[in-house]
Structures are given as C-alpha cells and as structure tokens.
Design a protein around this motif. Structure first.
Motif, mmCIF file in Angstrom:
data_model
loop_
_atom_site.group_PDB
_atom_site.id
_atom_site.type_symbol
_atom_site.label_atom_id
_atom_site.label_comp_id
_atom_site.label_asym_id
_atom_site.label_seq_id
_atom_site.Cartn_x
_atom_site.Cartn_y
_atom_site.Cartn_z
ATOM 1 N N UNK A 9 -6.422 1.402 2.426
ATOM 2 C CA UNK A 9 -5.858 1.611 3.766
ATOM 3 C C UNK A 9 -6.972 1.720 4.816
ATOM 4 N N UNK A 10 -8.071 2.358 4.456
ATOM 5 C CA UNK A 10 -9.187 2.435 5.406
ATOM 6 C C UNK A 10 -9.724 1.041 5.713
ATOM 7 N N UNK A 11 -9.783 0.184 4.696
ATOM 8 C CA UNK A 11 -10.286 -1.177 4.899
ATOM 9 C C UNK A 11 -9.328 -2.015 5.735
ATOM 10 N N UNK A 60 -3.150 6.724 10.821
ATOM 11 C CA UNK A 60 -2.320 7.796 10.242
ATOM 12 C C UNK A 60 -1.988 7.595 8.773
ATOM 13 N N UNK A 61 -1.726 6.354 8.340
ATOM 14 C CA UNK A 61 -1.404 6.132 6.930
ATOM 15 C C UNK A 61 -2.616 6.383 6.040
ATOM 16 N N UNK A 62 -3.805 6.013 6.520
ATOM 17 C CA UNK A 62 -5.027 6.305 5.768
ATOM 18 C C UNK A 62 -5.195 7.809 5.609
ATOM 19 N N UNK A 63 -4.919 8.552 6.665
ATOM 20 C CA UNK A 63 -5.047 10.007 6.603
ATOM 21 C C UNK A 63 -4.027 10.615 5.652
ATOM 22 N N UNK A 115 0.828 -1.208 0.000
ATOM 23 C CA UNK A 115 0.000 0.000 0.000
ATOM 24 C C UNK A 115 0.863 1.259 0.000
ATOM 25 N N UNK A 116 2.002 1.192 0.673
ATOM 26 C CA UNK A 116 2.899 2.337 0.701
ATOM 27 C C UNK A 116 3.444 2.626 -0.699
ATOM 28 N N UNK A 117 3.773 1.561 -1.420
ATOM 29 C CA UNK A 117 4.271 1.737 -2.786
ATOM 30 C C UNK A 117 3.175 2.295 -3.687
#
Length: 722
Positions: free
Chosen positions: A504-506, A513-516, A474-476
């Motif tokens: 990311x929300x799922x 924080x990563x979703x935001x 997901x980061x990539x």
C-alpha cells in the motif's frame, strides 16, 4: 406520499416527476400564491438504515436550501421554501420548463450539441459561476444533470446540496463519513479526487468535463472502470477535442483544455475570468500544452473512499459501463417539466459494483464499513436476480449486519454471493464483494477458520481479475492478515500485514489512510506476538501522521491514540496509560459525545488501568458507570456491554466479593451462550471465568466439571481434531 396531499397546508402535490432511492420530486401547486412549483421530499429510510446516513442526507437537504436561497441570479435555480412536514424534510423550488444537459445529449442520440449551443451554454454557466464564486460558494458537483437549458434558452445551475460556503460555516468532510461521495467520478477534479483543498477552480474543472462531453459526445475519460476514470483525471492529459470533432473552433478547444488543467493554478481563476475568455474568443493565459503537465510528486494519491466507487451516471447513460443514478439521485439533479417526466429516467446499464472497504481503525476499535448503493427500483419489477435487485439484497444484508443481526446477515450475504456468481460470474467484482462480506461476517461470528478460507479464494480471484496491486486486492490481503491474527497465528499475521503495508505504501503512498490502517494491523500483530514496545512505537508514529494528514480530531487519529494508550497498559506503564486515556476521553467526549461507543471504550481502558494500579474501588465505579451507559446506548446483550459486566466481575473479585462476581460472570456467560451459541470462543471464555470464580468460592467440584466441559468443546473445535 400521494397526489392531492397538502404539504404544510400550502403545497398541493399534483404529479410525481421522479423517484429515487432516497425520495421523490413532485409537481405541485402553491395554494397561497397560485403558482406551479417543484417539491422535493426526503422519504424515511426505514428502521434498519444507517442513522448517520440519514443525518448526512438531512444536512445535505438543509444546506441545499440555505445555499440556494441565498442566491439571486438568472443562472441559478430559485428555492422558494424549506421545512419539515410530519418529520419529512421538503424543499420547494421553481419548476423549470426545459431539459438538463444529460437529457439533451440523450435526445441527440449521443451526438454532440451544435457549436453555437456549446459556446452559449459555456458562457451562461460561466456567468452563473462568476456570481456564486463572488459570494464564496463552490458548487462541488457540477455535471450535465445539474445544468438545465430552458425552452427560452436560459441555462440554470441546480443542486447546491454539497456546496461549500466560503471557509466559515463550510461543509466539511464529516458529511461524507458514510460514503456519500462529494461529486460524480466523470466530472471530479484531481484535487477533489485526491482529498486536497477544493475551491472555485474545482468547479471550473468539472465544467470543463461537461463542456468536453457536450462538445464531443463523451466525457474526457470515458472508461468503464471507476478506478481508471479517477486515474485519468489525476494523471492523463485529455485528448484534444478537435481530434474527435475537427470543426470545433480552436479557441473553444483551448478554453476547455485550460479548464481541464491538472493543477488548479493553471486554470482560469474563477467564473468571471472564464467568461472574459469566452467573450474574447482567444486564450489569455498559458498555452494548451500546459494542461499536459503531470500532477507531479505532490500529486496525489487517491483517497481510500475512491476505491469502492462505481463510475457513476454519465450524461449519455447507456453503454457497457453505464450505471443507474446514484442512490442519492433524488437529492441532486434538476427537476424539469417534460412530456415524459411522469416516469423517472434511468440509464440502460446494469453493472453495479458494491465492493467496499473494511478496516477503518483496527484492533479493538473494529472495522468501519462503508455505505453501499440503494436500489431505486423494486425487485418485484426486475426479478430477484436482476443486478439492481441483487444490489438491494446486498444492502439488506448490510443493514442486518448494522442492526446486530449477524447470523441473518451471513445468510443474506451468502445468498447474494451465490446469485451473483450464477448471474454475473464467479470472478465478477460484485460476486467477489459479496463473498468478501461473507468472510467478514464469518469473522464476526468467531468462525475465523471459515473466514480465512473464503478470504483466500477471493484473494486469488481478485489477483486474477484485477492484479496484485489493485486497491480491492490489497484490501482483501489486509482482511486476510487480520484473520490470521484472530486464528492465533500472530507470526503469519505479522508477515502478511507487513507485506500489505509495504504494498500500500508503494501503490498509494506512505501517508495514505489505507496504508496507515495496515500499519496499525502490523502494530496489532506485534502486540499479539508480545512485542509491545514495537507496537507502541508504530502506533505513536501512525497517530502523528494521522494528526498531520487527517487532523487531530479525526476518528482515525483518536483511534491510534487509543491503541497507544492500550500498548502502554500492556507494557505495565499504567500511570502513563491513565494520562493518555484521560486526554482521549476528553477529546472523544468533545468530538463524538459522552455516549459514543468509542468514548465509552476509552473510559473502559481507563478503568482497566485503574485496576492494574490497584485502585479497585475506582475501577469498579468506572466499570459500573460505563456498563450502565453501554446498556442504554448499545443494549444489554451488546458485546461491549458484556465486556463491561466482566470488568465489574473482575473488580468485585479483587475486592474479595466473589459471590457478587459469580453473578456477573454467569450473566455474561448466559447472554453469550444465548446470542453467540454454546461453542463460541467468547462463551467458552466466560464459562472458564465462571469456573475460576467457583474455585475461589471453594466449590471445587462444580469448578472442575465446568473446566472439563469447556476443555471438551475446545478440543472438539480445534482444527484437525476428529
């Protein structure tokens, strides 16, 4: 540092007991009292190491001294003295004659300790924790390496370097901003992993992990992947100990499983209650089945800092997933006199994972990189392609990047990626991490098309190796979405950012924080597409969530407020933007300081909106103040400094002072050409500014020639051009 050196005119260093990435521990003689002591020294980090990391380590050093010196109990290591000598912090402790539990397990060839020893160790550690908990001190990093059994049978707890003193002067999350993690994955409590409130019951969970390991020979979640270890702590009931070791007494199994309850309220309340249970020999609270309850809907999503973690150094060391001690190992653990103590002990594992998160505050605030492991052994002893040498080369590339030597960092990351692929394989996590960093640096150099290509191939490999929903995947995907925006493809960037934010929300939760971060990237793409109302609404929502989850003064909260003000300015609501910028400047000055780059960025935004309101004299004064501070703090060639010079030029132009403006525009163009190259997009933009200024001065021939030169270069660089 060497033998026979006299520290502070008192402590004579006699023998090196251990060395790690951050310092050394020596057996020494206290010349004043004539006794043997252990002296722990924090060594200088070198010119290119992160100053924030140095501050964290120094503060951890001081905290260990303050906390341990305040304690007086047979089960707690005594700290005699603390100070600095020639700028080097040092800590003087009692010299322990014994073995830490990690060493005891190694010497027992991985077999569990005798049942009587397990019970005795449990009781002594519980008594020490009862004392520290009564004094409002939570250790926060209990593990086998921090518990020593002396030759006379006494058990002592060491290393209060990340302890928390009650709720008053407490050790806050700010000390982990550079990635110095609080705890070791195999021994971390679910609430510690999830970023929740940590109290004395977290220590009891960690002790439960330690007791489980010395009682069975393996920690409760003995997995090779750090992510799986953390998920195990959070979601998976531990296997009953008697399935692994049938001769264990039933009451001992019940006590250890009670310590490993997922919810803190299901564990003993503190060390005192645990000690009573051990002594009574039977459970006095909930039955064992209580520990099998799941975390539940409040449970916890793992915070972003966990996603880059390696499994850490478990007590038994060797094995396919084992790692050398963490880079701060010399700041933790216990230093004991043993026959083989002259050489530092290391595990036999070689797998390292360097992958880390890119993208703290998005948009103009830029990405925030995390820290990486520092090798504890030099490359010349291991060979340039040994995994630990590669880790050192990776760290060197990172420090080059932090020092602003971007082109050199690209070469270094490229070399590491190629070596990792050759030694570890093309799809190994370390290879992918280095390649992803290569893509990030390409972006920093304005080579977004190449960055996009690298991100795309890394993403395909991550999906194959880790699956589409792994945090690294997901980061990539997030980085790829950012790059699409920089390539001038806002519609594609928006679709990609929406997809990542939804995933990311799922996987992590809507407030993670990563979703935001991904929602901020969605807002940024909306703004680039001209949808500033939608961007403003989303930035405001993110700011509100971050204030609730992270706190009003958290840098990410302040970053979302900055983007909100920027969006207001883009919508022509400059008066509203001014009010937000002034509040933000006040808060950033209080939290970060007046010279911090983010404070100066907010002041720059204030100046821009003063100009939009036609208040050009004020805008010019603000731009000059900010430019002067940026030159002092960041340097004259820093991109932010050059942006301020351009803002000065803009204000001068609006005030009709075009000759002065031309001087500023030419200064910016020349510096960018020297540092970025003549074909860099920012250099070309500066040359266009210069041409516009020449045009306003009536020097049309010069302006036309410069416009043509820029157009030729842009056409040559355009994708698909011959």
């Amino acid at each position: 540092m060497g033998e026979n050196r006299l520290v502070q005119g008192r402590y004579r260093l006699l023998e090196l007991l251990g060395r790690g990435g951050m310092g050394e521990v020596w057996r020494a003689r206290d010349e004043s009292l004539g006794r043997q002591v252990a002296v722990k020294c924090l060594k200088p980090l070198g010119p290119y190491h992160d100053p924030a990391l140095a501050r964290v380590l120094r503060e951890r050093f001081r905290r260990e001294a303050r906390v341990a010196a305040s304690l007086s109990h047979p089960g707690v290591t005594v700290v005699h003295d603390f100070g600095e000598c020639d700028g080097m912090p040092y800590l003087v402790m009692e010299l322990l004659d014994g073995r830490d539990l990690s060493r005891l397990l190694e010497e027992n060839k991985g077999h569990p300790l005798p049942v009587d020893d397990v019970t005795d160790i449990a009781a002594q550690v519980a008594a020490a924790l009862a004392y520290t908990h009564r004094h409002g001190i939570v250790h926060r990093d209990l593990k086998p390496a921090n518990i020593v059994r002396l030759t006379d049978g006494t058990v002592k707890i060491c290393d209060f370097g990340i302890a928390r003193l009650g709720h008053g002067i407490g050790f806050t999350a700010r000390l982990t901003g550079t990635g110095v993690a609080l705890g070791t994955p195999h021994y971390m409590s679910p609430e510690q992993i999830g970023g929740g409130e940590v109290d004395q019951r977290s220590d009891l969970y960690s002790l439960g992990c330690v007791l489980y390991e010395i009682a069975t020979g393996a920690p409760p979640f003995d997995l090779e992947d750090a992510w799986a270890v953390l998920i195990g702590h959070r979601d998976t009931p531990p296997r009953p100990l008697r399935e692994l070791r049938p001769e264990l007494p039933g009451h001992l199994q019940e006590i250890i499983l009670a310590l490993l309850a997922k919810r803190p309220e299901e564990r003993p309340y503190d060390g005192g209650e645990l000690l009573r249970r051990i002594r009574s020999g039977h459970m006095t609270s909930k039955p064992v089945k209580a520990v099998e309850s799941a975390v539940g809907e409040e449970g916890g999503r793992l915070p972003s800092w966990t996603h880059r973690m390696t499994t850490g150094h478990k007590a038994l060391g060797a094995g396919p997933g084992a790692l050398p001690p963490d880079p701060g190992a010399v700041l933790s653990g216990c230093w004991v006199v043993t026959p083989e103590a002259v050489a530092p002990r290391r595990s036999a594992g070689s797998h390292l994972t360097w992958g880390h998160r890119r993208g703290g505050a998005t948009g103009r605030n830029g990405p925030a990189g995390d820290r990486h492991p520092v090798p504890a052994l030099p490359a010349e002893r291991l060979g340039p392609d040994h995994p630990e040498s590669l880790a050192g080369r990776y760290e060197a590339a990172f420090t080059l990047l932090r020092a602003g030597r971007v082109a050199e960092a690209l070469d270094a990351y490229t070399d590491v990626a190629e070596a990792s692929a050759r030694v570890l394989g093309a799809d190994h996590p370390d290879t992918l991490a280095a390649r992803q960093e290569t893509a990030y640096v390409l972006g920093r150099l304005g080579r977004h098309f190449e960055a996009h290509q690298v991100y795309s191939t890394v993403l395909a490999a991550r999906v194959r190796a880790m699956g589409p929903d792994h945090p690294d995947t997901l980061r990539c995907r997030h980085n790829l979405a950012c790059t699409l925006g920089r390539l001038g493809r806002p519609a594609d960037a928006l679709r990609a950012a929406l997809d990542v934010a939804g995933a990311r929300a799922r996987v992590l939760g809507a407030d993670h924080p990563d979703t935001l971060v991904s929602r901020c990237e969605v807002a940024y793409a909306q703004g680039q597409s001209g949808h500033w109302e939608e961007a403003l609404r989303l930035y405001r929502e993110v700011a509100e969530v971050r204030a609730r989850v992270l706190g009003q003064d958290h840098p990410d909260t302040l970053a979302a407020r900055y983007e909100t003000a920027l969006s207001l300015g883009r919508l022509g609501r400059s008066a509203d933007a001014l009010r937000l910028y002034r509040d933000l400047i006040e808060d950033r000055t209080r939290v970060l300081g007046p010279g911090h780059c983010d404070t100066l960025r907010a002041r720059h935004g204030l100046g821009v909106n003063l100009g939009r309101l036609g208040r050009w004299e004020e805008a010019l004064a603000e731009a000059r103040d900010v430019c002067l501070l940026r030159e002092q703090v960041l340097g004259p060639a820093h991109p932010d400094t050059l942006v301020s010079h351009r803002e000065i030029a803009v204000a001068l132009g609006w005030l009709g002072r075009w000759e002065d403006a031309l001087t500023e525009y030419r200064r910016v163009a020349a510096t960018r050409e020297r540092t970025l190259g003549p074909d860099h997009p920012d250099t070309l933009a500066s040359r266009n500014d210069e041409a516009h200024c020449l045009e306003r001065l009536g020097r049309g021939t010069e302006a036309g020639e410069l416009y043509r030169r820029v157009a030729v270069v842009r056409h040559r660089l355009a994708p698909g051009s011959a």
